[in-house]
Write a protein that holds these residues in place. Sequence first.
Motif, PDB file in Angstrom:
ATOM      1  N   ALA A   1       0.854  -1.186   0.000  1.00  0.00           N
ATOM      2  CA  ALA A   1       0.000   0.000   0.000  1.00  0.00           C
ATOM      3  C   ALA A   1       0.891   1.236   0.000  1.00  0.00           C
ATOM      4  O   ALA A   1       1.943   1.250   0.655  1.00  0.00           O
ATOM      5  N   PRO A   2       0.531   2.294  -0.738  1.00  0.00           N
ATOM      6  CA  PRO A   2       1.389   3.481  -0.810  1.00  0.00           C
ATOM      7  C   PRO A   2       1.672   4.070   0.564  1.00  0.00           C
ATOM      8  O   PRO A   2       0.795   4.121   1.427  1.00  0.00           O
ATOM      9  N   GLY A   3       2.918   4.498   0.758  1.00  0.00           N
ATOM     10  CA  GLY A   3       3.302   5.124   2.014  1.00  0.00           C
ATOM     11  C   GLY A   3       3.106   6.621   1.985  1.00  0.00           C
ATOM     12  O   GLY A   3       2.663   7.192   0.979  1.00  0.00           O
ATOM     13  N   THR A   4       3.455   7.272   3.077  1.00  0.00           N
ATOM     14  CA  THR A   4       3.231   8.713   3.216  1.00  0.00           C
ATOM     15  C   THR A   4       4.511   9.504   3.487  1.00  0.00           C
ATOM     16  O   THR A   4       4.454  10.716   3.720  1.00  0.00           O
ATOM     17  N   ALA A   5       5.671   8.834   3.487  1.00  0.00           N
ATOM     18  CA  ALA A   5       6.929   9.511   3.810  1.00  0.00           C
ATOM     19  C   ALA A   5       7.249  10.592   2.775  1.00  0.00           C
ATOM     20  O   ALA A   5       6.927  10.458   1.596  1.00  0.00           O
ATOM     21  N   THR A   6       7.886  11.648   3.229  1.00  0.00           N
ATOM     22  CA  THR A   6       8.314  12.745   2.365  1.00  0.00           C
ATOM     23  C   THR A   6       9.828  12.882   2.454  1.00  0.00           C
ATOM     24  O   THR A   6      10.385  12.907   3.552  1.00  0.00           O
ATOM     25  N   ALA A   7      10.480  12.959   1.303  1.00  0.00           N
ATOM     26  CA  ALA A   7      11.949  13.024   1.254  1.00  0.00           C
ATOM     27  C   ALA A   7      12.420  14.458   1.043  1.00  0.00           C
ATOM     28  O   ALA A   7      11.947  15.145   0.126  1.00  0.00           O
ATOM     29  N   ARG A   8      13.356  14.896   1.886  1.00  0.00           N
ATOM     30  CA  ARG A   8      13.980  16.210   1.743  1.00  0.00           C
ATOM     31  C   ARG A   8      15.465  16.050   2.033  1.00  0.00           C
ATOM     32  O   ARG A   8      15.861  15.740   3.157  1.00  0.00           O
ATOM     33  N   ILE A   9      16.277  16.285   1.037  1.00  0.00           N
ATOM     34  CA  ILE A   9      17.704  16.005   1.169  1.00  0.00           C
ATOM     35  C   ILE A   9      18.405  17.007   2.094  1.00  0.00           C
ATOM     36  O   ILE A   9      18.050  18.186   2.146  1.00  0.00           O
ATOM     37  N   ASP A  10      19.386  16.499   2.826  1.00  0.00           N
ATOM     38  CA  ASP A  10      20.251  17.332   3.664  1.00  0.00           C
ATOM     39  C   ASP A  10      21.599  17.421   2.960  1.00  0.00           C
ATOM     40  O   ASP A  10      22.442  16.540   3.096  1.00  0.00           O
ATOM     41  N   ARG A  11      21.794  18.477   2.200  1.00  0.00           N
ATOM     42  CA  ARG A  11      23.011  18.623   1.387  1.00  0.00           C
ATOM     43  C   ARG A  11      24.278  18.769   2.228  1.00  0.00           C
ATOM     44  O   ARG A  11      25.389  18.613   1.714  1.00  0.00           O
ATOM     45  N   ALA A  12      24.138  19.068   3.512  1.00  0.00           N
ATOM     46  CA  ALA A  12      25.313  19.229   4.365  1.00  0.00           C
ATOM     47  C   ALA A  12      26.094  17.934   4.499  1.00  0.00           C
ATOM     48  O   ALA A  12      27.276  17.948   4.869  1.00  0.00           O
ATOM     49  N   GLN A  13      25.455  16.788   4.193  1.00  0.00           N
ATOM     50  CA  GLN A  13      26.115  15.494   4.321  1.00  0.00           C
ATOM     51  C   GLN A  13      26.774  15.031   3.024  1.00  0.00           C
ATOM     52  O   GLN A  13      27.308  13.925   2.958  1.00  0.00           O
ATOM     53  N   VAL A  14      26.727  15.865   1.980  1.00  0.00           N
ATOM     54  CA  VAL A  14      27.235  15.478   0.664  1.00  0.00           C
ATOM     55  C   VAL A  14      28.326  16.444   0.226  1.00  0.00           C
ATOM     56  O   VAL A  14      28.231  17.645   0.459  1.00  0.00           O
ATOM     57  N   ARG A  15      29.346  15.917  -0.428  1.00  0.00           N
ATOM     58  CA  ARG A  15      30.414  16.762  -0.953  1.00  0.00           C
ATOM     59  C   ARG A  15      30.377  16.765  -2.484  1.00  0.00           C
ATOM     60  O   ARG A  15      30.151  15.726  -3.122  1.00  0.00           O
TER      61      ARG A  15
ATOM     62  N   LYS B   1      32.181  18.213  -6.358  1.00  0.00           N
ATOM     63  CA  LYS B   1      33.514  18.340  -6.946  1.00  0.00           C
ATOM     64  C   LYS B   1      34.176  19.642  -6.499  1.00  0.00           C
ATOM     65  O   LYS B   1      35.378  19.668  -6.207  1.00  0.00           O
ATOM     66  N   ALA B   2      33.393  20.716  -6.414  1.00  0.00           N
ATOM     67  CA  ALA B   2      33.947  21.994  -5.944  1.00  0.00           C
ATOM     68  C   ALA B   2      34.450  21.871  -4.515  1.00  0.00           C
ATOM     69  O   ALA B   2      35.509  22.420  -4.164  1.00  0.00           O
ATOM     70  N   ASP B   3      33.716  21.161  -3.685  1.00  0.00           N
ATOM     71  CA  ASP B   3      34.149  20.939  -2.304  1.00  0.00           C
ATOM     72  C   ASP B   3      35.468  20.175  -2.274  1.00  0.00           C
ATOM     73  O   ASP B   3      36.355  20.478  -1.458  1.00  0.00           O
ATOM     74  N   MET B   4      35.596  19.183  -3.144  1.00  0.00           N
ATOM     75  CA  MET B   4      36.806  18.367  -3.159  1.00  0.00           C
ATOM     76  C   MET B   4      38.010  19.177  -3.639  1.00  0.00           C
ATOM     77  O   MET B   4      39.119  19.033  -3.108  1.00  0.00           O
ATOM     78  N   LEU B   5      37.802  20.024  -4.626  1.00  0.00           N
ATOM     79  CA  LEU B   5      38.890  20.885  -5.098  1.00  0.00           C
ATOM     80  C   LEU B   5      39.325  21.848  -3.999  1.00  0.00           C
ATOM     81  O   LEU B   5      40.526  22.077  -3.796  1.00  0.00           O
ATOM     82  N   ALA B   6      38.348  22.388  -3.264  1.00  0.00           N
ATOM     83  CA  ALA B   6      38.684  23.280  -2.155  1.00  0.00           C
ATOM     84  C   ALA B   6      39.430  22.532  -1.062  1.00  0.00           C
ATOM     85  O   ALA B   6      40.355  23.075  -0.436  1.00  0.00           O
ATOM     86  N   ASN B   7      39.057  21.282  -0.845  1.00  0.00           N
ATOM     87  CA  ASN B   7      39.711  20.488   0.194  1.00  0.00           C
ATOM     88  C   ASN B   7      41.155  20.165  -0.172  1.00  0.00           C
ATOM     89  O   ASN B   7      42.010  20.014   0.717  1.00  0.00           O
ATOM     90  N   LEU B   8      41.447  20.046  -1.459  1.00  0.00           N
ATOM     91  CA  LEU B   8      42.832  19.819  -1.876  1.00  0.00           C
ATOM     92  C   LEU B   8      43.715  20.981  -1.422  1.00  0.00           C
ATOM     93  O   LEU B   8      44.883  20.777  -1.071  1.00  0.00           O
ATOM     94  N   ALA B   9      43.158  22.178  -1.436  1.00  0.00           N
ATOM     95  CA  ALA B   9      43.922  23.354  -1.023  1.00  0.00           C
ATOM     96  C   ALA B   9      43.992  23.481   0.491  1.00  0.00           C
ATOM     97  O   ALA B   9      45.035  23.840   1.052  1.00  0.00           O
ATOM     98  N   SER B  10      42.880  23.158   1.171  1.00  0.00           N
ATOM     99  CA  SER B  10      42.829  23.383   2.618  1.00  0.00           C
ATOM    100  C   SER B  10      43.357  22.201   3.432  1.00  0.00           C
ATOM    101  O   SER B  10      43.886  22.392   4.533  1.00  0.00           O
ATOM    102  N   GLY B  11      43.168  20.986   2.911  1.00  0.00           N
ATOM    103  CA  GLY B  11      43.547  19.794   3.675  1.00  0.00           C
ATOM    104  C   GLY B  11      42.709  19.592   4.918  1.00  0.00           C
ATOM    105  O   GLY B  11      43.089  18.838   5.822  1.00  0.00           O
TER     106      GLY B  11
END
Length: 281
Positions: free
Chosen positions: A139-153, A155-165
């Motif tokens: 039977a169809p559920g009622t959950a609603t999905a809303r992403i938390d982008r703070a948990q995802v990196r 390519k720009a984040d990775m490039l910045a991390n190469l500089a900052s370490g």
Amino acid sequence: MSIFISTDALASALGDTRLRIVDATLFLPGTPRDARAEFEAGLIPGAAFLDLDTLADPNDPAPHSLPTDDAMTQRVQALGIDADSRIILYDNSPIRSAARAWWMMRLYGVGASAAILDGGLPKWLAEGRATASGAATPAPGTATARIDRAQVRSKADMLANLASGESQMLDARGAGRFTGTEAEPRPGMASGHIPGSRNLPYSALFAADNSMKSPEELRALYESAGIDLSRPVITTCGSGVTAAILLAGLETLGANDVSIYDGSWAEWGFDPATPKATGAA
């Protein structure tokens, strides 16, 4: 609920009306297996099929990229998942894809809790536990999905991390792909790894019965890979699937600043402008 649930605990919970068991089996490109057909031939009683391979953003060229909120909502509702559902994810794949599905459920705030079946379907079958066949329509559920982008990196984040370490980078691919001595499975993709990354092949985290190794064994593996558990870690892999296994292992040990580079090598390796390294870490 903890990250992993034992086969004994799941067997005892069968019949719980809040329980939603989900098969998250996914195979690498070129694997001559059909995840849906295998699911329908033998599933844990009450399970529904996630079809993780298609749960992605069709407008993003990177495989297995995170879907939109609406697409994730539609999929979890089709699985019969409600806001208070107790979600158990399992797989029958060499790449232990249930970890990716578990991470996505948490990332999108779906259900009251989610856990990975420790040992997956292989352990369930080895113990002689009951299975069913065919695919029921919940039977169809009622959950609603809303992403938390703070948990995802990104390519720009990775490039910045190469500089900052600031964050450590840990790659879940096999040693051959990490060092560049083994070709990537996707044509046209460069070999190697993101400079400064460490390597811990995801397969090293599992015992012979397909369950996750003990905390003591996991700690030794991360430390031998050069990871400081007190510092932030970004996990990567080929396309964001097995990186979730390393994340689950880290969080099992109490690491609380762990994220995934979702594009992983499928994005980084195809971009001629990104820096790449070969050889050992």
